[in-house]
Design a protein around this motif. Structure first.
Motif, mmCIF file in Angstrom:
data_model
loop_
_atom_site.group_PDB
_atom_site.id
_atom_site.type_symbol
_atom_site.label_atom_id
_atom_site.label_comp_id
_atom_site.label_asym_id
_atom_site.label_seq_id
_atom_site.Cartn_x
_atom_site.Cartn_y
_atom_site.Cartn_z
ATOM 1 N N THR A 123 0.855 -1.182 0.000
ATOM 2 C CA THR A 123 0.000 0.000 0.000
ATOM 3 C C THR A 123 0.888 1.227 0.000
ATOM 4 N N MET A 124 0.699 2.055 -1.023
ATOM 5 C CA MET A 124 1.475 3.292 -1.173
ATOM 6 C C MET A 124 0.545 4.339 -1.783
ATOM 7 N N LEU A 125 0.598 5.539 -1.288
ATOM 8 C CA LEU A 125 -0.247 6.633 -1.758
ATOM 9 C C LEU A 125 -1.734 6.270 -1.685
ATOM 10 N N GLY A 126 -2.102 5.442 -0.696
ATOM 11 C CA GLY A 126 -3.488 5.057 -0.511
ATOM 12 C C GLY A 126 -3.986 3.995 -1.480
ATOM 13 N N VAL A 127 -3.097 3.442 -2.298
ATOM 14 C CA VAL A 127 -3.452 2.419 -3.283
ATOM 15 C C VAL A 127 -2.781 1.111 -2.877
ATOM 16 N N THR A 128 -3.547 0.015 -2.940
ATOM 17 C CA THR A 128 -3.015 -1.302 -2.586
ATOM 18 C C THR A 128 -2.954 -2.170 -3.834
ATOM 19 N N ARG A 129 -1.767 -2.766 -4.060
ATOM 20 C CA ARG A 129 -1.548 -3.633 -5.226
ATOM 21 C C ARG A 129 -0.794 -4.888 -4.781
ATOM 22 N N PRO A 130 -1.003 -6.007 -5.502
ATOM 23 C CA PRO A 130 -0.238 -7.217 -5.191
ATOM 24 C C PRO A 130 1.227 -7.055 -5.588
ATOM 25 N N VAL A 131 2.102 -7.601 -4.763
ATOM 26 C CA VAL A 131 3.545 -7.584 -5.021
ATOM 27 C C VAL A 131 4.118 -8.932 -4.609
ATOM 28 N N ASN A 132 4.996 -9.469 -5.441
ATOM 29 C CA ASN A 132 5.691 -10.702 -5.109
ATOM 30 C C ASN A 132 7.136 -10.362 -4.816
ATOM 31 N N LEU A 133 7.639 -10.842 -3.689
ATOM 32 C CA LEU A 133 9.042 -10.674 -3.340
ATOM 33 C C LEU A 133 9.718 -12.036 -3.406
ATOM 34 N N GLU A 134 10.777 -12.127 -4.194
ATOM 35 C CA GLU A 134 11.579 -13.345 -4.236
ATOM 36 C C GLU A 134 12.635 -13.237 -3.148
ATOM 37 N N ILE A 135 12.759 -14.262 -2.340
ATOM 38 C CA ILE A 135 13.709 -14.235 -1.232
ATOM 39 C C ILE A 135 14.929 -15.052 -1.639
ATOM 40 N N THR A 136 16.058 -14.363 -1.761
ATOM 41 C CA THR A 136 17.282 -15.009 -2.247
ATOM 42 C C THR A 136 18.183 -15.497 -1.125
ATOM 43 N N SER A 137 17.902 -15.041 0.085
ATOM 44 C CA SER A 137 18.692 -15.478 1.234
ATOM 45 C C SER A 137 17.803 -15.443 2.458
ATOM 46 N N PHE A 138 17.845 -16.503 3.262
ATOM 47 C CA PHE A 138 17.074 -16.561 4.502
ATOM 48 C C PHE A 138 17.845 -17.437 5.476
ATOM 49 N N LYS A 139 18.088 -16.898 6.675
ATOM 50 C CA LYS A 139 18.855 -17.651 7.660
ATOM 51 C C LYS A 139 18.495 -17.173 9.058
ATOM 52 N N CYS A 140 18.405 -18.116 9.995
ATOM 53 C CA CYS A 140 18.170 -17.797 11.402
ATOM 54 C C CYS A 140 19.353 -18.309 12.210
ATOM 55 N N ILE A 141 19.822 -17.493 13.173
ATOM 56 C CA ILE A 141 20.946 -17.864 14.028
ATOM 57 C C ILE A 141 20.700 -17.337 15.437
ATOM 58 N N THR A 142 21.525 -17.763 16.367
ATOM 59 C CA THR A 142 21.561 -17.159 17.693
ATOM 60 C C THR A 142 22.562 -16.006 17.627
ATOM 61 N N HIS A 143 22.096 -14.808 17.996
ATOM 62 C CA HIS A 143 22.956 -13.624 17.955
ATOM 63 C C HIS A 143 24.148 -13.858 18.881
ATOM 64 N N PRO A 144 25.382 -13.613 18.409
ATOM 65 C CA PRO A 144 26.556 -13.916 19.220
ATOM 66 C C PRO A 144 26.706 -13.042 20.468
ATOM 67 N N VAL A 145 26.063 -11.867 20.498
ATOM 68 C CA VAL A 145 26.213 -10.975 21.645
ATOM 69 C C VAL A 145 25.027 -11.092 22.611
ATOM 70 N N ASN A 146 23.809 -10.894 22.092
ATOM 71 C CA ASN A 146 22.665 -10.894 23.008
ATOM 72 C C ASN A 146 22.019 -12.271 23.190
ATOM 73 N N LYS A 147 22.517 -13.267 22.455
ATOM 74 C CA LYS A 147 22.087 -14.672 22.590
ATOM 75 C C LYS A 147 20.610 -14.900 22.259
ATOM 76 N N ARG A 148 19.993 -13.964 21.570
ATOM 77 C CA ARG A 148 18.606 -14.118 21.127
ATOM 78 C C ARG A 148 18.593 -14.605 19.679
ATOM 79 N N GLU A 149 17.546 -15.309 19.306
ATOM 80 C CA GLU A 149 17.458 -15.775 17.927
ATOM 81 C C GLU A 149 17.113 -14.605 17.007
ATOM 82 N N ILE A 150 17.831 -14.511 15.895
ATOM 83 C CA ILE A 150 17.525 -13.521 14.865
ATOM 84 C C ILE A 150 17.407 -14.251 13.530
#
Length: 188
Positions: A123-150
């Motif tokens: 939604t932009m400028l009050g108009v809503t349109r379909p959009v497809n996003l291709e995801i080229t990279s996806f990864k989850c890890i434990t943050h090395p400093v705060n030890k939370r999952e990101i």
């Protein structure tokens, strides 16, 4: 036929446990929404939005989830302050009247364990349109400093700016806009 308590407990413990959906909050300092627009057919002008917020819900066991993201339209940054001010006006993003650009998706697609795309609505400028996003990279890890999952993702797609009513400078700027999303989100 009676089953002993030990057998019943063994069967219950051996049954697969359904993982609950997990919620992640977008980490604004590490997340950017970028764009490119063609200029006079000879080059591409690049820019980004400096403020993106929202949440991502993932149910990796069921291979589904959702995205809710908000982009502050006034945070547009092309590296040239005069152009940025022009982009905030009613001829372009009209950030005074439409302060946010939003993306919503409840159709995340996985290939195995990998998140590969998100079909949603922008939604932009009050108009809503379909959009497809291709995801080229996806990864989850434990943050090395705060030890939370990101989790982090890199996604891209295209849209036609005229579909949102943004037609100013149509002789010098391309109608096609390339969008790139780099996002990190912290488990809530």
């Amino acid at each position: 036929m009676k089953l002993g308590l030990g057998v019943v407990m063994g069967l219950l413990l051996a049954a697969p446990v359904s993982a609950a959906p997990e919620t992640y909050v977008i980490d604004t300092p590490h997340s950017f929404s970028n764009f490119e627009v063609g200029h006079l057919g000879v080059t591409w002008i690049r820019g980004r939005f400096n403020k993106t917020t929202g949440k991502i819900t993932l149910d990796r066991a069921a291979n589904n989830g959702s995205i809710e993201a908000e982009i502050d339209a006034s945070s547009v940054d092309t590296g040239y302050p005069r152009r940025d001010e022009l982009l905030r006006t009613e001829d372009y993003f009209n950030s005074a009247k439409f302060p946010t650009i939003s993306f919503r998706s409840s159709n995340l697609r996985f290939k195995g364990d990998a998140l590969v795309s998100a079909d949603g609505e922008l939604t932009m400028l009050g108009v809503t349109r379909p959009v497809n996003l291709e995801i080229t990279s996806f990864k989850c890890i434990t943050h090395p400093v705060n030890k939370r999952e990101i989790c982090g993702a890199v996604a891209h797609g295209t849209l036609q700016r005229s579909g949102f009513g943004m037609t100013q400078a149509s002789r010098s700027l391309s109608d096609e806009i390339r969008i790139y999303i780099n996002v990190e989100a912290i488990k809530n």
